[in-house]
Design a protein around this motif. Structure first.
Motif, short mmCIF file in Angstrom:
data_model
loop_
_atom_site.label_atom_id
_atom_site.label_comp_id
_atom_site.label_asym_id
_atom_site.label_seq_id
_atom_site.Cartn_x
_atom_site.Cartn_y
_atom_site.Cartn_z
N ASP A 126 0.84 -1.22 0.00
CA ASP A 126 0.00 0.00 0.00
C ASP A 126 0.86 1.26 0.00
O ASP A 126 0.59 2.22 -0.72
CB ASP A 126 -0.93 0.03 1.23
CG ASP A 126 -2.04 -0.99 1.10
OD1 ASP A 126 -2.20 -1.54 -0.02
OD2 ASP A 126 -2.74 -1.24 2.11
N ILE A 127 1.92 1.24 0.81
CA ILE A 127 2.82 2.41 0.88
C ILE A 127 3.47 2.62 -0.49
O ILE A 127 3.50 3.73 -1.02
CB ILE A 127 3.93 2.19 1.95
CG1 ILE A 127 3.33 2.08 3.35
CG2 ILE A 127 4.98 3.30 1.89
CD1 ILE A 127 4.34 1.84 4.47
N ILE A 128 3.97 1.53 -1.07
CA ILE A 128 4.68 1.63 -2.35
C ILE A 128 3.73 2.12 -3.45
O ILE A 128 4.08 3.00 -4.24
CB ILE A 128 5.33 0.26 -2.71
CG1 ILE A 128 6.43 -0.05 -1.68
CG2 ILE A 128 5.90 0.26 -4.13
CD1 ILE A 128 6.96 -1.47 -1.72
N ASN A 129 2.51 1.57 -3.47
CA ASN A 129 1.53 2.00 -4.50
C ASN A 129 1.19 3.47 -4.35
O ASN A 129 1.10 4.20 -5.33
CB ASN A 129 0.25 1.17 -4.41
CG ASN A 129 0.50 -0.26 -4.85
OD1 ASN A 129 1.48 -0.52 -5.55
ND2 ASN A 129 -0.35 -1.19 -4.42
N GLU A 130 1.03 3.91 -3.10
CA GLU A 130 0.67 5.31 -2.85
C GLU A 130 1.83 6.23 -3.27
O GLU A 130 1.61 7.27 -3.90
CB GLU A 130 0.32 5.48 -1.36
CG GLU A 130 -0.17 6.86 -0.96
CD GLU A 130 -1.46 7.30 -1.64
OE1 GLU A 130 -2.05 6.53 -2.41
OE2 GLU A 130 -1.84 8.47 -1.42
N LEU A 131 3.03 5.83 -2.94
CA LEU A 131 4.20 6.64 -3.33
C LEU A 131 4.28 6.74 -4.85
O LEU A 131 4.56 7.82 -5.39
CB LEU A 131 5.50 6.01 -2.78
CG LEU A 131 5.72 6.10 -1.27
CD1 LEU A 131 6.87 5.21 -0.83
CD2 LEU A 131 6.01 7.55 -0.84
N SER A 132 4.01 5.64 -5.53
CA SER A 132 4.07 5.65 -7.00
C SER A 132 2.99 6.56 -7.57
O SER A 132 3.24 7.30 -8.52
CB SER A 132 3.84 4.26 -7.58
OG SER A 132 4.72 3.37 -7.01
N ARG A 133 1.80 6.47 -6.97
CA ARG A 133 0.70 7.32 -7.45
C ARG A 133 1.07 8.79 -7.36
O ARG A 133 0.77 9.58 -8.25
CB ARG A 133 -0.56 7.07 -6.59
CG ARG A 133 -1.70 6.44 -7.38
CD ARG A 133 -3.02 6.51 -6.66
NE ARG A 133 -2.98 6.02 -5.29
CZ ARG A 133 -3.09 4.73 -4.95
NH1 ARG A 133 -3.28 3.80 -5.89
NH2 ARG A 133 -3.04 4.36 -3.70
N ILE A 134 1.76 9.16 -6.28
CA ILE A 134 2.11 10.58 -6.10
C ILE A 134 3.31 10.95 -6.98
O ILE A 134 3.61 12.13 -7.17
CB ILE A 134 2.45 10.86 -4.60
CG1 ILE A 134 1.33 10.37 -3.69
CG2 ILE A 134 2.71 12.32 -4.33
CD1 ILE A 134 1.69 10.34 -2.21
N GLY A 135 4.00 9.95 -7.48
CA GLY A 135 5.13 10.22 -8.38
C GLY A 135 6.48 10.29 -7.68
O GLY A 135 7.48 10.71 -8.27
N VAL A 136 6.49 9.86 -6.41
CA VAL A 136 7.75 9.87 -5.64
C VAL A 136 8.70 8.80 -6.19
O VAL A 136 8.27 7.74 -6.62
CB VAL A 136 7.42 9.60 -4.15
CG1 VAL A 136 8.64 9.32 -3.33
CG2 VAL A 136 6.62 10.75 -3.57
N LYS A 137 10.02 9.11 -6.14
CA LYS A 137 11.01 8.10 -6.54
C LYS A 137 11.16 7.12 -5.38
O LYS A 137 11.26 7.54 -4.22
CB LYS A 137 12.37 8.76 -6.77
CG LYS A 137 12.53 9.33 -8.16
CD LYS A 137 13.95 9.77 -8.38
CE LYS A 137 14.01 11.29 -8.41
NZ LYS A 137 15.34 11.83 -8.54
N ILE A 138 11.19 5.84 -5.70
CA ILE A 138 11.28 4.85 -4.62
C ILE A 138 12.65 4.16 -4.66
O ILE A 138 13.14 3.79 -5.72
CB ILE A 138 10.16 3.79 -4.74
CG1 ILE A 138 8.80 4.50 -4.65
CG2 ILE A 138 10.27 2.74 -3.66
CD1 ILE A 138 7.62 3.61 -4.97
#
Ligand code: VTB
Length: 313
Positions: free
Chosen positions: A171-183
């Motif tokens: 969930d954290i990873i998906n949310e970060l991706s949605r916002i466009g953050v680099k992971i």
């Protein structure tokens, strides 16, 4: 009260020796042997120090001996009363599979200044922020990123978040991706992950997710010296975890701890590289001598540096 600087080089010796002991098992596919080598070495070196030490963060509790267990007394007893957190081999998979990032880690504080917790999971967040309310475990991922974006004056798409690659973080990873953050996904080793926020050179702005509680306490010790923000919330899932926490005097099992509730006063943190990673280089052999790198922090003197050591064995 402060912790005497003389203990810095003694602790560098402790983690360096443990790292060298574990290094013999790099790529040998034997996590247990690699861990045992580090533990045995660390216990042996700690017992030679003139301290009245107690392991408050270790690898399990009494029943799990011969690990450095919570409650174990170490040192000659001729010296100050010290609380100790250890992770003799942080990243057993890294050593077993010859992957970057394995460390030998220790942190000490004066008696009763280091959080005493059982070995459970911990929800964690860290960033190089010294203002309250910017990042918080109770905020959503989005709130944390947007607040940090404003604080750092950096667009969310230019923010990098470090997360351990686990299904529990989907969930954290998906949310970060949605916002466009680099992971930046790490496979293990979340002491290192949490410490990536300490310096721009690691190119990580925020670390978040669930990892080991002992690793969280150790990271907090170093983050304190860097004036970074850290919060941790222990996760006591099973009845056994809850009972152990109660016995250790933890009343509110859902409490969110601020860094200064996890570690107070003066502290020293040392992490020696076993296999080379982003934080420090691993053990190298040059002219039949072991060359190592250790990240050291000492809160009261403001020391924060990486030193090279040559072991003349
Ligand atoms: C972490 C990490 C360790 O275990 O805390 C993690 O720092 C705990 O989570 O290096 P998992 O049970 O999901 O692995 C390690 O990955 C291994 O000890």
């Amino acid at each position: 009260m402060t912790i005497d600087q003389k203990f810095i080089h003694q602790l560098v010796n402790v983690t360096t020796k443990a790292a060298i002991a574990s290094y013999q098992f790099v790529g040998k596919k034997d996590k247990i042997a690699a861990d045992k080598a580090a533990v045995d070495s660390m216990r042996n070196e700690l017992n030679q120090m003139n301290i009245k030490g107690e392991i408050v963060i270790g690898e399990g509790e009494l029943d799990k001996a011969p690990m450095l267990y919570i409650g174990e007394k170490v040192g000659t007893t001729y010296g100050p009363e010290i609380d100790i957190a250890v992770d003799p081999l942080e990243g057993t998979n890294f050593v077993a599979n010859n992957l970057p990032g394995a460390l030998s880690v220790i942190s000490i504080a004066e008696k009763n200044n280091l959080f005493n917790a059982p070995e459970t999971y911990m929800e964690k967040i860290s960033a190089k922020v010294n203002e309250k309310g910017v990042i918080d475990l109770d905020y959503t991922v989005k709130e944390n990123i947007f607040n940090l974006s404003e604080y750092l004056n950096k667009k969310p798409e230019n923010i990098t978040a470090c997360v351990m690659d686990r299904p529990r973080h989907n969930d954290i990873i998906n949310e970060l991706s949605r916002i466009g953050v680099k992971i930046k996904l790490i496979t293990d080793g979340d002491v290192m992950g949490a410490l990536f926020v300490t310096d721009k050179k690691y190119k990580v702005d925020i670390f978040l997710g669930i990892g080991g509680g002992p690793e969280g306490v150790l990271a907090a010790a170093a983050l304190d010296a860097y004036n970074c923000h850290f919060q941790g919330r222990f996760l006591f899932d099973t009845d056994d975890d809850k009972n152990r926490a109660n016995k250790m005097g933890i009343k509110d099992l859902t409490k969110k701890y601020e860094l200064n509730e996890i570690i107070r006063g003066d502290s020293i943190f040392c992490a020696t590289g076993i296999t080379s990673g982003d934080l420090v280089s691993g053990i190298k052999i040059k002219n039949k001598k072991f060359v190592s790198e250790t990240l050291i922090t000492h809160k009261s003197s403001g020391i924060k540096k990486i030193i090279k050591n040559i072991d003349n064995r």
